[in-house]
Scaffold this motif. Structure first.
Motif, PDB file in Angstrom:
ATOM      1  N   ALA A 109     -75.264 -32.271 -70.833  1.00 11.09           N
ATOM      2  CA  ALA A 109     -76.049 -33.239 -69.962  1.00 11.09           C
ATOM      3  C   ALA A 109     -75.574 -33.256 -68.797  1.00 11.09           C
ATOM      4  O   ALA A 109     -74.143 -33.402 -68.452  1.00 11.09           O
ATOM      5  CB  ALA A 109     -75.975 -34.689 -70.757  1.00 11.09           C
ATOM      6  N   VAL A 110     -76.309 -33.365 -67.508  1.00  9.98           N
ATOM      7  CA  VAL A 110     -75.553 -33.086 -66.156  1.00  9.98           C
ATOM      8  C   VAL A 110     -74.856 -34.435 -66.059  1.00  9.98           C
ATOM      9  O   VAL A 110     -74.002 -34.428 -65.015  1.00  9.98           O
ATOM     10  CB  VAL A 110     -76.749 -33.067 -65.058  1.00  9.98           C
ATOM     11  N   ASP A 111     -74.917 -35.342 -66.571  1.00  8.78           N
ATOM     12  CA  ASP A 111     -74.397 -36.834 -66.274  1.00  8.78           C
ATOM     13  C   ASP A 111     -72.867 -36.666 -66.811  1.00  8.78           C
ATOM     14  O   ASP A 111     -71.915 -37.493 -66.394  1.00  8.78           O
ATOM     15  CB  ASP A 111     -74.800 -38.304 -67.245  1.00  8.78           C
ATOM     16  N   GLU A 112     -72.804 -35.638 -67.659  1.00  9.25           N
ATOM     17  CA  GLU A 112     -71.281 -35.380 -68.084  1.00  9.25           C
ATOM     18  C   GLU A 112     -70.403 -34.390 -67.316  1.00  9.25           C
ATOM     19  O   GLU A 112     -69.179 -34.219 -67.286  1.00  9.25           O
ATOM     20  CB  GLU A 112     -71.416 -34.715 -69.408  1.00  9.25           C
ATOM     21  N   VAL A 113     -71.103 -33.852 -66.155  1.00  8.16           N
ATOM     22  CA  VAL A 113     -70.465 -32.723 -65.484  1.00  8.16           C
ATOM     23  C   VAL A 113     -69.741 -33.313 -64.252  1.00  8.16           C
ATOM     24  O   VAL A 113     -70.245 -34.397 -63.662  1.00  8.16           O
ATOM     25  CB  VAL A 113     -71.591 -31.900 -64.801  1.00  8.16           C
ATOM     26  N   LEU A 114     -68.600 -33.438 -64.253  1.00  6.08           N
ATOM     27  CA  LEU A 114     -67.611 -33.688 -63.145  1.00  6.08           C
ATOM     28  C   LEU A 114     -68.087 -33.190 -61.770  1.00  6.08           C
ATOM     29  O   LEU A 114     -68.197 -33.606 -60.664  1.00  6.08           O
ATOM     30  CB  LEU A 114     -66.205 -33.751 -63.603  1.00  6.08           C
ATOM     31  N   PHE A 115     -68.105 -31.771 -61.726  1.00  5.66           N
ATOM     32  CA  PHE A 115     -68.620 -31.104 -60.578  1.00  5.66           C
ATOM     33  C   PHE A 115     -68.939 -29.608 -60.927  1.00  5.66           C
ATOM     34  O   PHE A 115     -68.668 -28.940 -61.964  1.00  5.66           O
ATOM     35  CB  PHE A 115     -67.447 -30.976 -59.594  1.00  5.66           C
ATOM     36  N   PHE A 116     -69.744 -28.993 -59.926  1.00  2.00           N
ATOM     37  CA  PHE A 116     -70.115 -27.642 -60.053  1.00  2.00           C
ATOM     38  C   PHE A 116     -69.404 -26.921 -58.915  1.00  2.00           C
ATOM     39  O   PHE A 116     -69.315 -27.431 -57.909  1.00  2.00           O
ATOM     40  CB  PHE A 116     -71.644 -27.327 -59.885  1.00  2.00           C
ATOM     41  N   GLN A 117     -69.218 -25.765 -59.275  1.00  2.00           N
ATOM     42  CA  GLN A 117     -68.405 -24.941 -58.054  1.00  2.00           C
ATOM     43  C   GLN A 117     -68.529 -23.333 -58.376  1.00  2.00           C
ATOM     44  O   GLN A 117     -68.534 -22.848 -59.531  1.00  2.00           O
ATOM     45  CB  GLN A 117     -66.709 -25.112 -58.186  1.00  2.00           C
ATOM     46  N   ALA A 118     -68.863 -22.684 -57.259  1.00  3.70           N
ATOM     47  CA  ALA A 118     -69.393 -21.476 -57.323  1.00  3.70           C
ATOM     48  C   ALA A 118     -68.045 -20.551 -57.478  1.00  3.70           C
ATOM     49  O   ALA A 118     -67.010 -20.767 -57.036  1.00  3.70           O
ATOM     50  CB  ALA A 118     -69.943 -21.012 -55.892  1.00  3.70           C
ATOM     51  N   ASP A 119     -68.249 -19.581 -58.368  1.00  2.00           N
ATOM     52  CA  ASP A 119     -66.971 -18.882 -58.697  1.00  2.00           C
ATOM     53  C   ASP A 119     -67.582 -17.158 -58.798  1.00  2.00           C
ATOM     54  O   ASP A 119     -68.097 -16.814 -59.949  1.00  2.00           O
ATOM     55  CB  ASP A 119     -66.239 -19.210 -60.057  1.00  2.00           C
ATOM     56  N   ASP A 120     -67.629 -16.439 -57.696  1.00  6.25           N
ATOM     57  CA  ASP A 120     -68.176 -15.031 -57.576  1.00  6.25           C
ATOM     58  C   ASP A 120     -69.379 -15.173 -58.154  1.00  6.25           C
ATOM     59  O   ASP A 120     -70.319 -15.568 -57.351  1.00  6.25           O
ATOM     60  CB  ASP A 120     -67.060 -14.376 -58.452  1.00  6.25           C
ATOM     61  N   LYS A 121     -69.928 -14.514 -59.434  1.00 11.45           N
ATOM     62  CA  LYS A 121     -71.264 -14.481 -59.776  1.00 11.45           C
ATOM     63  C   LYS A 121     -71.564 -15.397 -60.351  1.00 11.45           C
ATOM     64  O   LYS A 121     -72.824 -15.563 -60.626  1.00 11.45           O
ATOM     65  CB  LYS A 121     -71.609 -13.071 -60.649  1.00 11.45           C
ATOM     66  N   TYR A 122     -70.817 -16.267 -60.768  1.00 13.79           N
ATOM     67  CA  TYR A 122     -71.180 -17.496 -61.747  1.00 13.79           C
ATOM     68  C   TYR A 122     -70.978 -18.765 -61.102  1.00 13.79           C
ATOM     69  O   TYR A 122     -70.367 -18.844 -59.832  1.00 13.79           O
ATOM     70  CB  TYR A 122     -70.189 -17.452 -62.913  1.00 13.79           C
ATOM     71  N   THR A 123     -71.599 -19.887 -61.599  1.00 12.12           N
ATOM     72  CA  THR A 123     -71.155 -21.170 -61.287  1.00 12.12           C
ATOM     73  C   THR A 123     -70.305 -21.984 -62.512  1.00 12.12           C
ATOM     74  O   THR A 123     -70.701 -21.789 -63.530  1.00 12.12           O
ATOM     75  CB  THR A 123     -72.585 -21.962 -60.875  1.00 12.12           C
ATOM     76  N   VAL A 124     -69.136 -22.498 -61.937  1.00 10.33           N
ATOM     77  CA  VAL A 124     -68.553 -23.348 -63.207  1.00 10.33           C
ATOM     78  C   VAL A 124     -69.133 -24.684 -63.262  1.00 10.33           C
ATOM     79  O   VAL A 124     -69.439 -25.322 -62.287  1.00 10.33           O
ATOM     80  CB  VAL A 124     -67.018 -23.411 -62.743  1.00 10.33           C
ATOM     81  N   VAL A 125     -69.386 -24.914 -64.697  1.00  6.84           N
ATOM     82  CA  VAL A 125     -69.668 -26.363 -64.836  1.00  6.84           C
ATOM     83  C   VAL A 125     -68.584 -26.904 -65.464  1.00  6.84           C
ATOM     84  O   VAL A 125     -67.931 -26.601 -66.608  1.00  6.84           O
ATOM     85  CB  VAL A 125     -70.634 -26.174 -65.765  1.00  6.84           C
ATOM     86  N   GLN A 126     -67.732 -28.040 -64.856  1.00  8.46           N
ATOM     87  CA  GLN A 126     -66.643 -28.721 -65.192  1.00  8.46           C
ATOM     88  C   GLN A 126     -66.903 -29.952 -65.752  1.00  8.46           C
ATOM     89  O   GLN A 126     -67.447 -30.946 -65.167  1.00  8.46           O
ATOM     90  CB  GLN A 126     -65.689 -28.804 -63.907  1.00  8.46           C
ATOM     91  N   THR A 127     -66.445 -30.119 -66.961  1.00  3.43           N
ATOM     92  CA  THR A 127     -66.752 -31.238 -67.797  1.00  3.43           C
ATOM     93  C   THR A 127     -65.490 -32.071 -67.899  1.00  3.43           C
ATOM     94  O   THR A 127     -64.236 -31.165 -67.740  1.00  3.43           O
ATOM     95  CB  THR A 127     -67.652 -31.552 -69.228  1.00  3.43           C
ATOM     96  N   ALA A 128     -65.129 -33.098 -68.539  1.00  6.28           N
ATOM     97  CA  ALA A 128     -63.851 -33.654 -68.769  1.00  6.28           C
ATOM     98  C   ALA A 128     -63.040 -32.796 -69.851  1.00  6.28           C
ATOM     99  O   ALA A 128     -61.768 -32.993 -69.766  1.00  6.28           O
ATOM    100  CB  ALA A 128     -64.223 -35.031 -69.429  1.00  6.28           C
ATOM    101  N   ASN A 129     -63.865 -32.088 -70.572  1.00  5.71           N
ATOM    102  CA  ASN A 129     -63.002 -31.258 -71.839  1.00  5.71           C
ATOM    103  C   ASN A 129     -62.998 -29.888 -71.751  1.00  5.71           C
ATOM    104  O   ASN A 129     -62.395 -29.196 -72.216  1.00  5.71           O
ATOM    105  CB  ASN A 129     -63.607 -31.807 -73.082  1.00  5.71           C
ATOM    106  N   ALA A 130     -64.125 -29.562 -70.735  1.00  3.65           N
ATOM    107  CA  ALA A 130     -64.008 -27.842 -70.907  1.00  3.65           C
ATOM    108  C   ALA A 130     -64.628 -27.408 -69.557  1.00  3.65           C
ATOM    109  O   ALA A 130     -65.300 -28.120 -68.665  1.00  3.65           O
ATOM    110  CB  ALA A 130     -64.865 -27.447 -72.030  1.00  3.65           C
TER     111      ALA A 130
END
Length: 259
Positions: free
Chosen positions: A169-190
């Protein structure tokens, strides 16, 4: 005091031509390097901290607009563009400097007069103008990229963690961050990975809850813990439940003025 510049254009003969013209019109300006991609330009700006960056808008890797988004130091931007009329009007209205391809010596001379005047003021003086233009143009790009998408805001993302796929759920996402060819989806746990570019994500997220604060970063305001400025007046955001601070580009500092 001598001034320093870089030129970024994937058409190297155009970069060389601009360098030659600058040598004639402004011999005191030292051109430190020529970049052929947006990523190379971003690295040069970060390491060399030039006074000026002449950025072609359409470059591989990162566009000139995305490079400008990520500038955190003193570097001022002159865009080199073959963009259509609405973009030129936006630059003009914001009193920013731009050069149209093909380059004309008379136009370059007028631009350099404006650049010299702008360099007498602190970098913060044109930060809001740059921010306004970047937002307008990047929103236009994002709208075009998402034209085939549903107008409904994104509620979930499917992201990989190792060999497993997760629906987050996007509400659980702390932030999105571009990383080369991917985008990191950072949650509180993973930390998870998706292939959707930041610009496409921003077009699908609720702008009341998600702010882009850097060319590579979108934060969830529900998880914003606060901000901090360092000794060089650079702004950073702190995220609840996450130890690392995230830098805010100069183009987005104005978003936090009311905080």
């Amino acid at each position: 005091m001598s001034l320093r510049a870089i030129i970024a254009d994937d058409e190297i003969h155009l970069a060389e031509h601009l360098k030659s013209e600058l040598n004639q019109l402004w011999p005191e300006l030292e051109v430190l390097a020529l970049a052929r991609t947006g990523r190379e330009a971003a690295r040069l700006i970060e390491t060399l901290e030039p006074d000026l960056a002449f950025l072609d808008i359409q470059m591989p890797g990162l566009t000139g607009l995305e490079v400008a988004q990520g500038i955190e130091g003193k570097t001022r931007v002159v865009f080199v563009t073959a963009y259509d009329e609405y973009a030129v009007e936006a630059f003009e209205a914001a009193a920013l400097d731009y050069l149209l391809k093909p380059l004309k010596t008379e136009r370059l001379a007028r631009t350099l007069e404006r650049v010299r005047a702008a360099l007498q003021a602190p970098p913060e003086a044109d930060a809001n103008a740059l921010a306004g233009v970047l937002q307008k143009l990047l929103q236009g790009q994002g709208a075009a990229a998402g034209a085939q998408e549903s107008v409904q805001r994104l509620r979930y993302v499917r992201a990989a963690q190792g060999d497993l796929m997760h629906q987050i759920a996007v509400d659980e996402v702390l932030f999105f961050q571009a990383d080369d060819k991917y985008t990191v989806v950072q949650t509180a746990n993973a930390e998870h990975l998706i292939r959707t570019p930041i610009i496409d994500l921003m077009a699908q997220l609720d702008p009341a809850k998600f702010w882009q604060v850097h060319r590579a970063t979108i934060i969830n305001l529900d998880h914003l813990a606060g901000t901090r400025r360092d000794e060089l007046s650079r702004l950073f955001v702190r995220i609840k439940g996450h130890g690392r601070e995230l830098p805010v580009s100069r183009a987005y500092v104005h978003l936090f003025k009311a905080m």
